[in-house]
Motif scaffolding. Sequence first.
Motif, PDB file in Angstrom:
ATOM      1  N   GLY A  17       0.774  -1.227   0.000  1.00  0.00           N
ATOM      2  CA  GLY A  17       0.000   0.000   0.000  1.00  0.00           C
ATOM      3  C   GLY A  17       0.809   1.282   0.000  1.00  0.00           C
ATOM      4  N   HIS A  18       2.118   1.203  -0.147  1.00  0.00           N
ATOM      5  CA  HIS A  18       2.932   2.416  -0.229  1.00  0.00           C
ATOM      6  C   HIS A  18       4.083   2.186  -1.204  1.00  0.00           C
ATOM      7  N   VAL A  19       4.579   3.283  -1.731  1.00  0.00           N
ATOM      8  CA  VAL A  19       5.657   3.227  -2.718  1.00  0.00           C
ATOM      9  C   VAL A  19       6.981   3.024  -1.997  1.00  0.00           C
ATOM     10  N   ASP A  20       7.765   2.072  -2.464  1.00  0.00           N
ATOM     11  CA  ASP A  20       9.100   1.856  -1.913  1.00  0.00           C
ATOM     12  C   ASP A  20      10.068   2.766  -2.667  1.00  0.00           C
ATOM     13  N   PHE A  21      10.527   3.793  -1.996  1.00  0.00           N
ATOM     14  CA  PHE A  21      11.361   4.790  -2.668  1.00  0.00           C
ATOM     15  C   PHE A  21      12.749   4.269  -3.013  1.00  0.00           C
ATOM     16  N   ARG A  22      13.155   3.166  -2.402  1.00  0.00           N
ATOM     17  CA  ARG A  22      14.431   2.567  -2.800  1.00  0.00           C
ATOM     18  C   ARG A  22      14.363   2.058  -4.236  1.00  0.00           C
ATOM     19  N   ILE A  23      13.225   1.501  -4.609  1.00  0.00           N
ATOM     20  CA  ILE A  23      13.056   1.034  -5.983  1.00  0.00           C
ATOM     21  C   ILE A  23      12.997   2.222  -6.935  1.00  0.00           C
ATOM     22  N   VAL A  24      12.309   3.272  -6.543  1.00  0.00           N
ATOM     23  CA  VAL A  24      12.247   4.482  -7.378  1.00  0.00           C
ATOM     24  C   VAL A  24      13.642   5.073  -7.565  1.00  0.00           C
ATOM     25  N   LEU A  25      14.415   5.122  -6.488  1.00  0.00           N
ATOM     26  CA  LEU A  25      15.786   5.632  -6.591  1.00  0.00           C
ATOM     27  C   LEU A  25      16.652   4.735  -7.474  1.00  0.00           C
ATOM     28  N   ALA A  26      16.449   3.423  -7.386  1.00  0.00           N
ATOM     29  CA  ALA A  26      17.193   2.501  -8.250  1.00  0.00           C
ATOM     30  C   ALA A  26      16.837   2.720  -9.711  1.00  0.00           C
ATOM     31  N   ILE A  27      15.558   2.949  -9.996  1.00  0.00           N
ATOM     32  CA  ILE A  27      15.123   3.219 -11.375  1.00  0.00           C
ATOM     33  C   ILE A  27      15.791   4.490 -11.892  1.00  0.00           C
ATOM     34  N   ILE A  28      15.765   5.540 -11.093  1.00  0.00           N
ATOM     35  CA  ILE A  28      16.372   6.812 -11.506  1.00  0.00           C
ATOM     36  C   ILE A  28      17.880   6.655 -11.698  1.00  0.00           C
ATOM     37  N   PHE A  29      18.543   5.996 -10.751  1.00  0.00           N
ATOM     38  CA  PHE A  29      19.991   5.828 -10.818  1.00  0.00           C
ATOM     39  C   PHE A  29      20.404   5.025 -12.047  1.00  0.00           C
ATOM     40  N   ILE A  30      19.734   3.919 -12.295  1.00  0.00           N
ATOM     41  CA  ILE A  30      20.089   3.080 -13.449  1.00  0.00           C
ATOM     42  C   ILE A  30      19.762   3.791 -14.750  1.00  0.00           C
ATOM     43  N   PHE A  31      18.640   4.472 -14.799  1.00  0.00           N
ATOM     44  CA  PHE A  31      18.252   5.188 -16.013  1.00  0.00           C
ATOM     45  C   PHE A  31      19.256   6.284 -16.358  1.00  0.00           C
ATOM     46  N   MET A  32      19.867   6.891 -15.346  1.00  0.00           N
ATOM     47  CA  MET A  32      20.822   7.966 -15.603  1.00  0.00           C
ATOM     48  C   MET A  32      22.238   7.462 -15.847  1.00  0.00           C
ATOM     49  N   THR A  33      22.649   6.407 -15.181  1.00  0.00           N
ATOM     50  CA  THR A  33      24.058   6.006 -15.240  1.00  0.00           C
ATOM     51  C   THR A  33      24.383   4.971 -16.297  1.00  0.00           C
ATOM     52  N   SER A  34      23.503   4.059 -16.574  1.00  0.00           N
ATOM     53  CA  SER A  34      23.840   2.959 -17.483  1.00  0.00           C
ATOM     54  C   SER A  34      24.092   3.411 -18.928  1.00  0.00           C
ATOM     55  N   PRO A  35      23.245   4.244 -19.535  1.00  0.00           N
ATOM     56  CA  PRO A  35      23.567   4.701 -20.894  1.00  0.00           C
ATOM     57  C   PRO A  35      24.833   5.553 -20.951  1.00  0.00           C
ATOM     58  N   VAL A  36      25.057   6.350 -19.925  1.00  0.00           N
ATOM     59  CA  VAL A  36      26.268   7.176 -19.892  1.00  0.00           C
ATOM     60  C   VAL A  36      27.504   6.293 -19.780  1.00  0.00           C
ATOM     61  N   ALA A  37      27.435   5.267 -18.935  1.00  0.00           N
ATOM     62  CA  ALA A  37      28.571   4.353 -18.791  1.00  0.00           C
ATOM     63  C   ALA A  37      28.843   3.612 -20.091  1.00  0.00           C
ATOM     64  N   GLY A  38      27.789   3.167 -20.779  1.00  0.00           N
ATOM     65  CA  GLY A  38      27.981   2.501 -22.072  1.00  0.00           C
ATOM     66  C   GLY A  38      28.614   3.422 -23.096  1.00  0.00           C
ATOM     67  N   HIS A  39      28.189   4.663 -23.103  1.00  0.00           N
ATOM     68  CA  HIS A  39      28.764   5.641 -24.030  1.00  0.00           C
ATOM     69  C   HIS A  39      30.238   5.879 -23.718  1.00  0.00           C
ATOM     70  N   LEU A  40      30.567   6.027 -22.454  1.00  0.00           N
ATOM     71  CA  LEU A  40      31.956   6.279 -22.082  1.00  0.00           C
ATOM     72  C   LEU A  40      32.855   5.070 -22.354  1.00  0.00           C
ATOM     73  N   ILE A  41      32.334   3.874 -22.174  1.00  0.00           N
ATOM     74  CA  ILE A  41      33.116   2.677 -22.500  1.00  0.00           C
ATOM     75  C   ILE A  41      33.392   2.613 -23.991  1.00  0.00           C
ATOM     76  N   ASN A  42      32.380   2.892 -24.811  1.00  0.00           N
ATOM     77  CA  ASN A  42      32.593   2.902 -26.265  1.00  0.00           C
ATOM     78  C   ASN A  42      33.577   3.990 -26.673  1.00  0.00           C
ATOM     79  N   ARG A  43      33.453   5.138 -26.079  1.00  0.00           N
ATOM     80  CA  ARG A  43      34.350   6.245 -26.436  1.00  0.00           C
ATOM     81  C   ARG A  43      35.795   5.952 -26.029  1.00  0.00           C
TER      82      ARG A  43
END
Length: 112
Positions: free
Chosen positions: A64-90
């Motif tokens: 019955g309530h939102v688990d903000f740890r999951i929300v933070l994980a979604i935000i963190f992964i959404f922001m860091t994973s594409p950037v990390a992939g780009h930097l590895i390729n570069r």
Amino acid sequence: MTAIVEILSALFLLMGVFLFLVSAFGIIRLPDVYTRNHAASKSSTLGILFILIGTLLFFYHQHGHVDFRIVLAIIFIFMTSPVAGHLINRSAYHSGVKMWDRSVQDDLKKSR
């Protein structure tokens, strides 16, 4: 209502697993490090986001309530994973890893 939420969260989980499977096939089948990394970073990011959204829906319905740890994980992964992939390729490009012979476009050729 319980069955609808469980089916919806199961669909999100299955879509996430499907995207992980696509990512695994991309890593195995694609020809060079750049396309493999692209497959790994993009589809794995979407896969983990779908799995986390399915988990968020399920536990929201159960407790019955939102688990903000999951929300933070979604935000963190959404922001860091594409950037990390780009930097590895570069960094692979700047360290001299060859592109596939059939690559059509090299946008970073001017920056060398």
